[in-house]
Structure formats: structure tokens, C-alpha cells
Design a protein around this motif. Structure first.
Motif, PDB file in Angstrom:
ATOM      1  N   ASP A  10       0.839  -1.207   0.000  1.00  0.00           N
ATOM      2  CA  ASP A  10       0.000   0.000   0.000  1.00  0.00           C
ATOM      3  C   ASP A  10       0.869   1.251   0.000  1.00  0.00           C
ATOM      4  OD1 ASP A  10      -2.647  -1.269   0.199  1.00  0.00           O
ATOM      5  OD2 ASP A  10      -1.937  -1.937   2.141  1.00  0.00           O
ATOM      6  N   ALA A  11       1.936   1.238   0.790  1.00  0.00           N
ATOM      7  CA  ALA A  11       2.813   2.410   0.868  1.00  0.00           C
ATOM      8  C   ALA A  11       3.517   2.659  -0.462  1.00  0.00           C
ATOM      9  CB  ALA A  11       3.839   2.216   1.980  1.00  0.00           C
ATOM     10  N   SER A  12       3.924   1.584  -1.162  1.00  0.00           N
ATOM     11  CA  SER A  12       4.604   1.778  -2.443  1.00  0.00           C
ATOM     12  C   SER A  12       3.677   2.421  -3.466  1.00  0.00           C
ATOM     13  CB  SER A  12       5.113   0.437  -2.964  1.00  0.00           C
ATOM     14  OG  SER A  12       4.036  -0.425  -3.304  1.00  0.00           O
ATOM     15  N   THR A  13       2.419   1.994  -3.495  1.00  0.00           N
ATOM     16  CA  THR A  13       1.451   2.601  -4.415  1.00  0.00           C
ATOM     17  C   THR A  13       1.202   4.059  -4.048  1.00  0.00           C
ATOM     18  OG1 THR A  13       0.395   0.439  -4.647  1.00  0.00           O
ATOM     19  CG2 THR A  13      -0.838   2.342  -5.424  1.00  0.00           C
ATOM     20  N   ALA A  14       1.120   4.347  -2.747  1.00  0.00           N
ATOM     21  CA  ALA A  14       0.892   5.725  -2.307  1.00  0.00           C
ATOM     22  C   ALA A  14       2.087   6.621  -2.647  1.00  0.00           C
ATOM     23  CB  ALA A  14       0.618   5.750  -0.803  1.00  0.00           C
ATOM     24  N   LEU A  15       3.300   6.112  -2.510  1.00  0.00           N
ATOM     25  CA  LEU A  15       4.485   6.902  -2.864  1.00  0.00           C
ATOM     26  C   LEU A  15       4.506   7.219  -4.365  1.00  0.00           C
ATOM     27  CD1 LEU A  15       7.213   5.127  -0.705  1.00  0.00           C
ATOM     28  CD2 LEU A  15       6.482   7.506  -0.482  1.00  0.00           C
ATOM     29  N   ARG A  16       4.120   6.253  -5.188  1.00  0.00           N
ATOM     30  CA  ARG A  16       4.051   6.528  -6.628  1.00  0.00           C
ATOM     31  C   ARG A  16       2.998   7.584  -6.931  1.00  0.00           C
ATOM     32  NH1 ARG A  16       4.706   0.931  -7.334  1.00  0.00           N
ATOM     33  NH2 ARG A  16       2.471   0.648  -7.669  1.00  0.00           N
ATOM     34  N   ALA A  17       1.896   7.551  -6.192  1.00  0.00           N
ATOM     35  CA  ALA A  17       0.830   8.529  -6.423  1.00  0.00           C
ATOM     36  C   ALA A  17       1.270   9.950  -6.072  1.00  0.00           C
ATOM     37  CB  ALA A  17      -0.411   8.148  -5.606  1.00  0.00           C
ATOM     38  N   MET A  18       2.283  10.096  -5.220  1.00  0.00           N
ATOM     39  CA  MET A  18       2.750  11.420  -4.824  1.00  0.00           C
ATOM     40  C   MET A  18       3.663  12.055  -5.873  1.00  0.00           C
ATOM     41  SD  MET A  18       3.298  11.184  -0.736  1.00  0.00           S
ATOM     42  CE  MET A  18       3.029  12.931  -0.572  1.00  0.00           C
ATOM     43  N   GLY A  19       3.991  11.293  -6.918  1.00  0.00           N
ATOM     44  CA  GLY A  19       4.788  11.871  -7.996  1.00  0.00           C
ATOM     45  C   GLY A  19       6.272  11.872  -7.699  1.00  0.00           C
ATOM     46  N   GLU A  20       6.980  12.838  -8.236  1.00  0.00           N
ATOM     47  CA  GLU A  20       8.434  12.884  -8.147  1.00  0.00           C
ATOM     48  C   GLU A  20       8.923  12.990  -6.708  1.00  0.00           C
ATOM     49  OE1 GLU A  20      12.075  12.290  -9.189  1.00  0.00           O
ATOM     50  OE2 GLU A  20      10.403  12.203 -10.608  1.00  0.00           O
ATOM     51  N   ALA A  21       8.181  13.695  -5.870  1.00  0.00           N
ATOM     52  CA  ALA A  21       8.606  13.819  -4.471  1.00  0.00           C
ATOM     53  C   ALA A  21       8.615  12.456  -3.775  1.00  0.00           C
ATOM     54  CB  ALA A  21       7.677  14.778  -3.730  1.00  0.00           C
ATOM     55  N   GLY A  22       7.582  11.641  -4.018  1.00  0.00           N
ATOM     56  CA  GLY A  22       7.531  10.310  -3.422  1.00  0.00           C
ATOM     57  C   GLY A  22       8.605   9.399  -3.966  1.00  0.00           C
ATOM     58  N   LEU A  23       8.878   9.486  -5.286  1.00  0.00           N
ATOM     59  CA  LEU A  23       9.917   8.650  -5.885  1.00  0.00           C
ATOM     60  C   LEU A  23      11.302   9.040  -5.380  1.00  0.00           C
ATOM     61  CD1 LEU A  23       8.596   8.474  -9.555  1.00  0.00           C
ATOM     62  CD2 LEU A  23       8.352   6.763  -7.755  1.00  0.00           C
ATOM     63  N   ALA A  24      11.532  10.352  -5.211  1.00  0.00           N
ATOM     64  CA  ALA A  24      12.823  10.804  -4.692  1.00  0.00           C
ATOM     65  C   ALA A  24      13.050  10.290  -3.274  1.00  0.00           C
ATOM     66  CB  ALA A  24      12.879  12.335  -4.720  1.00  0.00           C
ATOM     67  N   ALA A  25      11.984  10.288  -2.464  1.00  0.00           N
ATOM     68  CA  ALA A  25      12.104   9.753  -1.107  1.00  0.00           C
ATOM     69  C   ALA A  25      12.384   8.251  -1.135  1.00  0.00           C
ATOM     70  CB  ALA A  25      10.826  10.036  -0.321  1.00  0.00           C
ATOM     71  N   ALA A  26      11.758   7.539  -2.083  1.00  0.00           N
ATOM     72  CA  ALA A  26      11.987   6.098  -2.192  1.00  0.00           C
ATOM     73  C   ALA A  26      13.435   5.797  -2.571  1.00  0.00           C
ATOM     74  CB  ALA A  26      11.030   5.496  -3.216  1.00  0.00           C
TER      75      ALA A  26
END
Length: 597
Positions: free
Chosen positions: A166-182
Motif C-alpha cells: 500500500d505504501a509503495s502505491t501511495a508513494l508513486r501517487a505522490m509523484g516525483e517527491a515520493g519517488l525521490a524519497a523512495a
């Protein structure tokens, strides 16, 4: 609240909070930070009743995040009680929209979370973060991601320790900011606390980066994580997820060679520990054209995953590879024989390969081994699948010889009867005489092999005399199919000197054989069985036997009985008639008596 026992101090603080006194808030806040799900919501409600959000001493950075989320949520609830209630109700409403679907998928939760975020708006973020972090509400996790607020990233990274997908899908939904954090998520350090949770966080980050820059590197990092000596279950599940995500990220055209060696080592060292890990490794290896993959897959045959990996890794050369392994083995294992048979059954298989496979299966049929029934069944299917010009009578004779010499041939007996080969009846009769196999008996009935009448009639006599008269073991269904003599013998068991159960089974067998003369006998049986509670099941059984013989006549018979019956039986007979009309077992499709009545 200064008591040495934490439970007593907490009970005192909760009592003060429920009276509107805020002196116990620090104790309540410290307990709420460590609580989850219902325990947290109960303590949070006490904090709201106290009306303050005073600080509590945080033990470490982990508690700081929980404390800040809790403070914001409690402050929101104190300031906007009606709005907080609306948000709580909306979160609860979002659950059934997903959970009423049997087997809800990840996408269902993501859609529900996106709709929830649109419904509530950005001001609901404190309570959505609270539901995601403390309660583990899956829909709330996706809603936080859909709001795309960068300040929520720490919450999602913390949630990833317990709900990684669930968290991985939510991070992708946040766009570039979520991917950078990942991308910044490090490998778990065994020396730090919550090693297992940190491992799941890394796995979640790797899945979030699927198809993005740095995604494959993150997966390679995960595959290099060493197996812990104690409690390896979490490591096995995480590693399985890494392999599964890597398999999804690649195809045969885009397979990254960096994954080949680590996956081969992983399969060899730990494939036996988990079926899911083994199958995921084989699915990933199927992307590579390398003979090492085929050799690794040999150990896991006849698994479907191993077969696909072997076939994909070698392509057209897979059959020659398996033939070489078969020649090396003496005798070949069942796994190799079955794999060779699957390759020979392919539409594009060569005739020489089919002939080679058939020869090995013929040898396996006559061998005294537990694999002989399977070999016979595979040989039969291979023979039937070949063009007429390629068929070899030696295959047919080998299968019939197997059936004739084995008391329990398994599904081969049914398949031989269905194929209706010359000599099938004689082979099935020999098989039946060895051990009375029920499949062989059914096959004799299907073939209507009349020379079997004495043997089946003797079985019927033993069945009548036995104490255990199970309907599924009744030989009457076969006897009724064996010509006029068999039907005459079955009719004899309708006589009144036999038990009613025997008579009903004989009537059912005659009806299933489409013997129209059985109709009057069944009607006579019905006249004997007044449908009181104890006999209603038997009457319904006879009704369906009638309907199998002729639905129209059966329907008319029960309508007549319903009209003539006393009131206490009328509804029962009418219900049976309606069931015959609706289900129509004999396929009559028309009921002229309906219009007349």
C-alpha cells in the motif's frame, strides 16, 4: 498518576480526562503513542475529552513522528468536532466499497483511496495520516498518497514497515517527491532496531520505483540482503517480493543480466525453503536465454513454473535437452518423462520426438512402478492427439495391456472407455475381475459391453446382500446399460421383496439408461411412499428418476398428484412439479400439460 505500575497511573489519567481534567494528558499521550488500532482510538478519545494537546516526552525519533501526527489529529478533533466526525464516517464508508468484493486487489484500494481524498479534501490530511499510521487503514494510506502533500512522506515511509505494498502505491501517487524519497531509502542495518520493519520499508521503496530510474538497482540491493540465522520468515517473504517485482519489471527483450547470477544462487540455496520463493525465482529466470536456467529448472520439475523456465530458456532446443537428460538417466524419472510428454504434446512438436516419447511411455507402462498409471494415461492422450497417419498400434496395445493387468488403473480406465478402442471392453473386464474397480465397471457400462453381464450381476447380488449399501457404489447403473439381459436383471430388483432403497437405486439406474418401461415401476414405487417427513427425500429421488426418463410425463404425474392430494401434501407435490419444470433433466423443453392444467 505517580504510581510505579504503569497500568494504575494510566487508569488514573483516563479517569481525570473523562472528568475534563487535563492533568493526566502527558501520561495519556505517552501511552497513545505506543498504542495501535482500538487501544489508540480509545486513548485518543480521552485526550480529546481532556481538551488539550500538551507535549509528552518522546523516547526517540520513532516516537517523535507518532507524537506529531497524534498532536495534529487531536488538535483537529478538538477544534472541529463535527468535521472530524464526518471524516471518520467517510473512512468507514470507504471500507465496504472494497471489502464487499471477494478477493479485492491492490488497485481496488488505490481507487477507493483516491475517491476518498477527492471527497474529503486537503483539510482531512491530519485524520487520514492518523488512520494510516495508528490504525493501519489501507484506504487511508492511499488517500494520503492521493493528496500528494510532501509533508506526508515520512508517514508513508513509516507505514511501509507494516503495509509495504500500500505504501509503495501511495508513494508513486505522490509523484516525483515520493519517488525521490523512495530512492533515498537505505538497505536495512542488522545492528539497528526493527531490522525486519526496515527491510519491508526497503522492499516497498523498490516496488515504488518499478519502471523508474534507480528501480532495478534498488531491487539488486534487496536481493543481496543476507539471510538471518534466526526467524528467516520475514526475509523469505521480502526476498520473494523483490524477485516478483523484478520479474514484473522485465521481459525477454529487456531482461537485465545482472539479475541472472543472484537469482540462480538464491534458487539453489533457498528454493527448498519456500514454494513461493522458488516459483518467483523460476518466473524471473524464464526471461533469460541461458542453459544454466534449464539446468537449474531440472531440479524442480514437474512444476509448471520449472517447465516454463526450461522451455523459455532453450526455445526449440528444449526437447533435445530433455531427451539428453532422459538418456543419461536409467531409468528416467517421472518428472523427466512428464516434461518430455508435455513437449511432445505441443502442436509444433516433431514426429521423431513424439515417437521417442511414446517408446519411453510404453516401457514405463509395463514397469512395476508407481508411475505406471500416469505413464499409461499420458501415452493414451499422446496417441489420441496424433494425426491418424502417425498413430502406432503398439501404443494402444500397451495401454490396454496395462488396464488388463492392473486392478486399479485410475483415470486410464475411463479414458479407454471414452476412446472406445477395439479390445477396450475385454481389457476393462479383465481389470474389473482383478479388484472390482469402479472406474472399470463404469467403463463397461459406457461401452455397453454385454459379456460383462455375469460379473456385474454377481456384483449386484453382493451389493444387495451387503450391510453398507452406498448409492455411489451401486452396480445397477452399469447393469442397466448392458443390453436387454442387463435391463431385465435390473428390473428384477424392483420387486417388492427387496428393500425400498434397493428398488429406488434400480429405478434410478433404469431411468438413467432411458428405459421407458421403468416409468410405471417408478410410479408404483411412488404410490407406496406417501411423502411423510421420513420418506420425502426418497420421493424426491424417485421424482428426479422419473424426470430423467421423461420430463413431460414426470411433470404431468406430479401435477395430477398435487391436484388429488390432501391439503397437507398438495404443496409438496406442487413444489416437486415446479422443480421438474424449471430444471428439465431430460431436456424435453416443452410441457404440454402446463397449458392443460
Amino acid at each position: 498518576m505517580t504510581h510505579d505500575r504503569e497500568g494504575i497511573a494510566l487508569a488514573a489519567a483516563r479517569t481525570l480526562a473523562r472528568r475534563g481534567n487535563s492533568k493526566g494528558v502527558p501520561v495519556l499521550a505517552s501511552a497513545a503513542v505506543r498504542a495501535r488500532e482500538f487501544a489508540y482510538t480509545s486513548l485518543r478519545d480521552d485526550l480529546v475529552r481532556a481538551g488539550k494537546t500538551d507535549k509528552a516526552a518522546a523516547k526517540d525519533a520513532h516516537d517523535d513522528l507518532f507524537l506529531s501526527v497524534m498532536r495534529r489529529a487531536v488538535a483537529f478533533r478538538i477544534a472541529n468536532p463535527k468535521r472530524a466526525q464526518e471524516i471518520d464516517e467517510a473512512i468507514v464508508r470507504a471500507r465496504p466499497q472494497v471489502f464487499h468484493i471477494l478477493g479485492a486487489q491492490q488497485g481496488d484500494f488505490a481507487i477507493a483511496g483516491e475517491l476518498l481524498a477527492k471527497e474529503l479534501g486537503a483539510d482531512a490530511r491530519p485524520l487520514l495520516e492518523e488512520a494510516a499510521l495508528f490504525v493501519g487503514e489501507r484506504v487511508a494510506i492511499h488517500a494520503v498518497g492521493s493528496l500528494a502533500d510532501a509533508s506526508s512522506i515520512p508517514v508513508l515511509l513509516r507505514v511501509a514497515r507494516t503495509s509495504p505494498r500500500d505504501a509503495s502505491t501511495a508513494l508513486r501517487a505522490m509523484g516525483e517527491a515520493g519517488l525521490a524519497a523512495a530512492r533515498k531509502v537505505p538497505m536495512p542495518d542488522p545492528q539497528k532496531a526493527d531490522y525486519r520493519g526496515r527491510g519491508w520499508r526497503h522492499a516497498s521503496a523498490a516496488e515504488a520505483l518499478l519502471g523508474q530510474d534507480g528501480g532495478l538497482e534498488k531491487l539488486l540491493q534487496g536481493l543481496s540482503e543476507p539471510r538471518p540465522e534466526k526467524k528467516p520468515d520475514g526475509w523469505i517473504r521480502r526476498t520473494t517480493d523483490y524477485v516478483r517485482v523484478a520479474s514484473r519489471a522485465m521481459s525477454r527483450a529487456t531482461a537485465d543480466p545482472r539479475f541472472l547470477d543472484p537469482t540462480l544462487r538464491l534458487l539453489a540455496a533457498h528454493g527448498a525453503e519456500s514454494d513461493r520463493l522458488r516459483d518467483s525465482c523460476l518466473d524471473l529466470l524464464a526471461h533469460f536465454c541461458d542453459e544454466r536456467v534449464a539446468r537449474a529448472a531440472l531440479a524442480w520439475l514437474p512444476s509448471d513454473h520449472a517447465y516454463r523456465a526450461l522451455q523459455a530458456s532453450l526455445g526449440d532446443d528444449a526437447t533435445e535437452f530433455v531427451k539428453a537428460r532422459v538418456r543419461e538417466a536409467s531409468p528416467p524419472s517421472f518428472a523427466l518423462l512428464y516434461t518430455l510428454w508435455r513437449l511432445a504434446m505441443a502442436p509444433a512438436a516433431k514426429r521423431a520426438d513424439r515417437d521417442f516419447c511414446a517408446k519411453l511411455l510404453r516401457e514405463a507402462c509395463v514397469a512395476e512402478a508407481s508411475t505406471a498409471p500416469r505413464a499409461a494415461h499420458d501415452l493414451l492422450r499422446l496417441h489420441e492427439s496424433r494425426p491418424q497417419v502417425e498413430r502406432d498400434d503398439r501404443d494402444r496395445l500397451a495401454v490396454l495391456q496395462f488396464v488388463a493387468s492392473h486392478g486399479e488403473p485410475g483415470p486410464v480406465a475411463s479414458a479407454v472407455a471414452e476412446a472406445n478402442w477395439p479390445g477396450a471392453g475385454e481389457a476393462l473386464l479383465k481389470c474389473y475381475r482383478i479388484a472390482g474397480d469402479s472406474r472399470a465397471r463404469y467403463g463397461l457400462g459406457r461401452l455397453q459391453y454385454e459379456p460383462a453381464v455375469p460379473d456385474v450381476a454377481a456384483a449386484a447380488r453382493r451389493f444387495v446382500e451387503s450391510k453398507k449399501q452406498r448409492p455411489w457404489a451401486s452396480p445397477f447403473s452399469t447393469l442397466a446399460l448392458l443390453g436387454k439381459t442387463g435391463r431385465r436383471m435390473t428390473h428384477a430388483y424392483l420387486a417388492k421383496q427387496y428393500d425400498v432403497k434397493i428398488r429406488i437405486m434400480a429405478a434410478q439406474a433404469l431411468a438413467a439408461a432411458k428405459d421407458q418401461s421403468a416409468f410405471d415401476a417408478i410410479v408404483a414405487l411412488l404410490d407406496e411412499r406417501e411423502p411423510i417427513e421420513a420418506a420425502r427425500k426418497q420421493v424426491e429421488t424417485l421424482a428426479w428418476a422419473l424426470a430423467r426418463a421423461d420430463s413431460n410425463r414426470a411433470y404431468t404425474e406430479f401435477v395430477r398428484r398435487a391436484l388429488a392430494a390432501p391439503k397437507r401434501l398438495r404443496d409438496f407435490y406442487a413444489g416437486v412439479a415446479a422443480g421438474i419444470r424449471d430444471k428439465d433433466p431430460s431436456g424435453a423443453r416443452v410441457f404440454p400439460a402446463v397449458q392443460d392444467d
